[in-house]
Design a protein around this motif. Structure first.
Motif, mmCIF file in Angstrom:
data_model
loop_
_atom_site.group_PDB
_atom_site.id
_atom_site.type_symbol
_atom_site.label_atom_id
_atom_site.label_comp_id
_atom_site.label_asym_id
_atom_site.label_seq_id
_atom_site.Cartn_x
_atom_site.Cartn_y
_atom_site.Cartn_z
ATOM 1 N N ASP A 109 0.876 -1.151 0.045
ATOM 2 C CA ASP A 109 -0.097 0.081 -0.151
ATOM 3 C C ASP A 109 0.848 1.311 0.055
ATOM 4 O O ASP A 109 0.649 2.284 -0.670
ATOM 5 N N TYR A 110 1.809 1.202 0.908
ATOM 6 C CA TYR A 110 2.929 2.381 0.833
ATOM 7 C C TYR A 110 3.552 2.633 -0.548
ATOM 8 O O TYR A 110 3.482 3.848 -0.957
ATOM 9 N N ALA A 111 3.722 1.774 -1.232
ATOM 10 C CA ALA A 111 4.444 1.936 -2.378
ATOM 11 C C ALA A 111 3.565 2.501 -3.468
ATOM 12 O O ALA A 111 3.992 3.167 -4.820
ATOM 13 N N LYS A 112 1.924 2.452 -3.443
ATOM 14 C CA LYS A 112 1.106 3.033 -4.351
ATOM 15 C C LYS A 112 0.808 4.223 -3.848
ATOM 16 O O LYS A 112 -0.051 4.733 -4.704
ATOM 17 N N ARG A 113 1.295 5.038 -2.901
ATOM 18 C CA ARG A 113 0.867 6.401 -2.631
ATOM 19 C C ARG A 113 2.117 7.294 -2.703
ATOM 20 O O ARG A 113 2.912 7.097 -1.636
ATOM 21 N N LYS A 114 1.937 8.353 -3.457
ATOM 22 C CA LYS A 114 3.075 9.258 -3.459
ATOM 23 C C LYS A 114 3.187 10.091 -2.183
ATOM 24 O O LYS A 114 4.227 10.363 -1.729
ATOM 25 N N GLY A 134 5.477 10.976 4.267
ATOM 26 C CA GLY A 134 5.080 10.187 5.328
ATOM 27 C C GLY A 134 3.984 10.414 5.760
ATOM 28 O O GLY A 134 3.585 9.829 7.009
ATOM 29 N N ARG A 135 3.005 11.252 5.262
ATOM 30 C CA ARG A 135 1.601 11.485 5.534
ATOM 31 C C ARG A 135 0.610 11.281 4.313
ATOM 32 O O ARG A 135 1.085 11.702 3.275
ATOM 33 N N THR A 136 -0.519 10.949 4.765
ATOM 34 C CA THR A 136 -1.375 10.910 3.774
ATOM 35 C C THR A 136 -2.141 12.196 3.389
ATOM 36 O O THR A 136 -2.581 12.855 4.248
ATOM 37 N N LEU A 137 -2.022 12.810 2.064
ATOM 38 C CA LEU A 137 -2.589 14.072 1.792
ATOM 39 C C LEU A 137 -3.932 13.972 1.363
ATOM 40 O O LEU A 137 -4.727 15.248 1.398
ATOM 41 N N PHE A 138 -4.438 12.905 0.936
ATOM 42 C CA PHE A 138 -5.802 12.430 0.536
ATOM 43 C C PHE A 138 -6.088 11.476 1.411
ATOM 44 O O PHE A 138 -5.444 10.498 1.739
ATOM 45 N N GLY A 139 -7.467 11.373 1.567
ATOM 46 C CA GLY A 139 -8.157 9.996 2.414
ATOM 47 C C GLY A 139 -9.419 10.323 2.802
ATOM 48 O O GLY A 139 -9.466 11.145 3.875
ATOM 49 N N ALA A 140 -10.545 9.716 2.128
ATOM 50 C CA ALA A 140 -11.735 9.922 2.817
ATOM 51 C C ALA A 140 -12.000 8.953 4.019
ATOM 52 O O ALA A 140 -11.277 8.158 4.259
ATOM 53 N N LYS A 141 -13.012 9.256 5.162
ATOM 54 C CA LYS A 141 -13.021 8.689 6.352
ATOM 55 C C LYS A 141 -13.514 7.310 6.006
ATOM 56 O O LYS A 141 -14.584 6.952 5.197
ATOM 57 N N PRO A 142 -12.972 6.129 6.560
ATOM 58 C CA PRO A 142 -13.385 4.914 6.257
ATOM 59 C C PRO A 142 -14.760 4.723 7.163
ATOM 60 O O PRO A 142 -15.022 5.507 7.810
#
Length: 695
Positions: free
Chosen positions: A205-210, A216-224
């Motif tokens: 999963d890490y390798a697929k997110r720039k 070191g953190r997610t800049l996008f992401g909807a609440k699960p």
């Protein structure tokens, strides 16, 4: 190998510790080295030469072929340059050599590390100097020698040197105070136990997110659909895959002499914690830097990535690092131990008063010591202490201080036992006070827990601040009491006066309550909400005077550190903004366009055959509207980045805080809304549901 049976044998097996020194060093050399470690006295060249040979022979026996002067530059991480032990012989072969000179001094390039303007790019020479107060160790085939780092012209370029200076400062002043109580103490040591929180996520999963890779953190992401609402992860059963990581982590840390004691699941999904036993502040700092490095390395072996960012995921708790700080004498006395009757323990009350006064007068420095772009997301977010510095001391100590202030008699709080109502269960002794997890600086029995630190921080800076501030108050107390005609009455009046003057910093209530913000403002406490707001206070005159008085920093060293911290702040935000714009432009917008095209085609097909396409048309309108909004906001972000002024670090920090962060928040909103509408097979990277709930 049965690890459980061999932990004592495993522990410190890769460390040039006292056991090894006793075995390999002549007695007189060992005694001189121990004196240096205990009292901070200088070590002579002859002793260094003997130690170097013994250290090299031991390192070779552990499989080392190289050595490195391991140091901690201003960027907060550690640095190392490796040289082999080989030396050419006349017959064309090599022999393994290591001299006292090579042990004591190294020469890394000093031009490429942060210096806050102390060094120009062309001024490259720097020096590392062996720190004999911290043990050398072997890791990955090299002998690691903990060192200080300075420039060719003597400016301090690291975090270890000022930490050692602050430890000497507080020791000197604490010894003065203890002498007034009739105690001849040669040395007082600050001890620290830094608890370390972290996230483990799947490497795929890490390798697929720039954003994770670059920031070191997610800049996008909807609440699960599920986060931490059920409170089922904290202290929950540890998954086998994570347990295997934790077991290997413990073993690797134990080999390096790190006192890894506690492990458990933390509040957020995928979040965990490791807590060590306390040790001296210097060694604790080295150990914590090593801990973070080893966590990352071991995680990869288990197909994890260890995230140490303070806020990797929006909507769930971020990670901190609780800095448990105390004072101990060379005779083994904990100076922050209240004893059975703290109301009668005048020595404890004086040291407690010094800490209270220090935290109040230098609350800005404590806030600055934990300031970072990442920690700004965490502080005050109902998961960490607020950005307002305050102290929790508990009911018993509060009652004692109230009695002192009012000259009233104090009645000891009696410890009771809790009857749990089950005959098979023992009665549990109840403490005289609760704990307060919302307090930034809480007294927890015989130590203070500074809870504001972010998980990625180098703990040297917070401890430099605490040590120096408390040293200053002890100095003032010693000056006053040494000249007093009647020590007992002067002591009582000093404690009473200072408690009354600084009680505003004490808050035993809920730090998450909005009412506390109003109350803190009434008390005159600082509320430095962001790093951009906090850092310029670093070089306030009172702070420059504090560090100069105790020889911890010069004015120019403080100015350079402020500059370096501001640079780190705006550069972090610059990288995040570029990454966000890149992800939106190259990944999210194309994915949304593809989804729209297929949705539109489906709507046309259904219309042609006379079937209702209301759902497709309605969804298409929503997705198209949000996509257009994302495109516009992404353009605004790119413009804001391009328009950043050519200015000093302070102006740039303010610009990124005031102008860029709001636009980044505006970019994220439509993108997160689109994630909930666009089909999963079209979304270009793993979502929070994927990352936080891996198998």
């Amino acid at each position: 190998m049965n690890t459980a049976r061999n932990v004592p044998e495993l522990f410190g097996s890769m460390v040039f510790n006292e056991t090894v020194m006793k075995e390999r060093l002549p007695k007189d050399v060992y005694r001189k080295l121990k004196k240096t470690m205990r009292e901070g006295t200088a070590i002579d060249a002859d002793v260094a030469a003997v130690v170097a040979t013994a250290m090299k022979d031991w390192a070779l026996s552990k499989g080392a072929t190289h050595y490195t002067h391991w140091f901690q530059p201003l960027n907060g991480i550690s640095a190392e340059k490796h040289d082999s032990f080989i030396s050419p012989t006349d017959d064309g072969g090599v022999m393994m050599e290591f001299s006292g000179k090579e042990l004591i001094k190294g020469e890394p390039d000093a031009s490429s590390f942060p210096s806050g303007g102390l060094r120009a790019t062309f001024e490259a020479r720097g020096y590392t100097a062996w720190d004999p107060t911290s043990y050398a160790f072997v890791k990955d085939g090299s002998l690691y020698i903990p060192t200080a780092f300075c420039s060719y012209t003597g400016e301090i370029l690291d975090k270890k040197t000022p930490l050692l200076r602050s430890m000497e400062a507080i020791s000197a002043q604490a010894c003065r105070v203890l002498k007034l109580f009739g105690k001849e103490v040669r040395h007082v040591t600050t001890t620290v136990g830094p608890e370390q929180e972290y996230f483990l996520i799947d490497k795929r999963d890490y390798a697929k997110r720039k954003d994770l890779i670059f920031t070191g953190r997610t800049l996008f992401g909807a609440k699960p659909p599920k986060g931490q609402e059920m409170e089922d992860h904290y202290f929950g059963s540890i998954r086998p895959r994570v347990a295997a990581f934790m077991q290997e982590l413990d073993e690797e840390l134990w080999k390096l002499g790190i006192f890894s004691k506690t492990k458990h699941n933390e509040v957020a999904p995928c979040q965990h914690e490791m807590a060590p036993v306390f040790t001296t502040a210097n060694i604790a700092t080295d150990h914590n830097q090593l801990t973070m490095e080893v966590m990352k390395r071991v995680a990869q072996k288990h197909n994890f990535i260890c995230l140490l960012h303070e806020k990797p995921f929006e909507g769930v708790n971020g990670s901190g690092k609780h800095n448990n700080w105390s004072l101990s004498t060379d005779t083994g006395e904990n100076l922050l131990e209240p004893g059975r009757t703290p109301s009668e323990n005048a020595q404890f009350l004086l040291f407690l008063t010094a800490v209270i006064k220090a935290v109040d007068e230098y609350q800005d420095l404590l806030r600055i010591s934990v300031a970072s772009a990442g920690n700004d997301h965490r502080l005050g977010a109902n998961e960490a202490p607020p950005a307002i510095v305050s102290m929790f001391i508990g009911d018993e100590l509060q009652a004692i201080l109230d009695a002192i202030e009012s000259d009233a008699d104090y009645t000891d709080m009696t410890k009771t036992k809790m009857d749990l109502g089950v005959s098979a269960l023992p009665d549990i002794p109840k403490d005289t006070t609760d704990r307060n997890r919302t307090s930034p600086f809480a007294f927890t029995g015989n130590k203070f827990e500074f809870r504001m630190l972010g998980s990625a921080i180098n703990i040297a800076c917070p401890n430099i601040m605490i040590n120096t501030a408390v040293a200053e108050e002890l100095r003032l107390f010693a000056d006053e009491l040494e000249s007093a005609a009647d020590f007992e009455s002067a002591l009582h009046e000093l404690i009473k006066r200072e408690i009354k003057a600084h009680k505003r910093i004490i808050f035993n209530g809920n730090g998450y309550d909005d009412a506390w913000i109003t109350e803190a403002e009434k008390r005159g406490l600082l509320n430095l909400k962001s790093t951009a707001e906090a850092l310029p206070h670093y070089t306030d005159e009172k702070n420059i005077r504090l560090f100069a008085t105790h020889g911890v920093y010069t004015r120019i060293e403080m100015e350079s550190r402020e500059e370096a911290l501001l640079e780190e702040y705006y550069k972090t935000l610059h990288i995040e903004a570029l990454t966000m714009a890149d992800m939106a432009r190259e990944e999210i917008l194309p994915a949304c366009t593809t989804f729209q095209n297929e949705l539109a085609q489906t709507a046309r097909n259904k219309k042609e055959v006379g079937v209702s396409n209301t759902m497709e048309v309605d969804l298409l309108r929503k997705v198209c509207g949000l996509t257009e909004e994302l495109y516009r906001k992404c353009g605004e972000l790119s413009d804001a980045i391009a328009q950043a002024p050519q200015a000093d670090a302070k102006r740039l920090s303010n610009y990124y805080h005031d102008m860029v962060i709001p636009i980044m928040n505006a970019v994220r909103q439509p993108a997160d809304d689109l994630e909930l509408l666009v089909g999963k097979k079209y979304w270009p990277f793993p979502t929070y549901s994927d990352i936080l709930f891996y198998v």
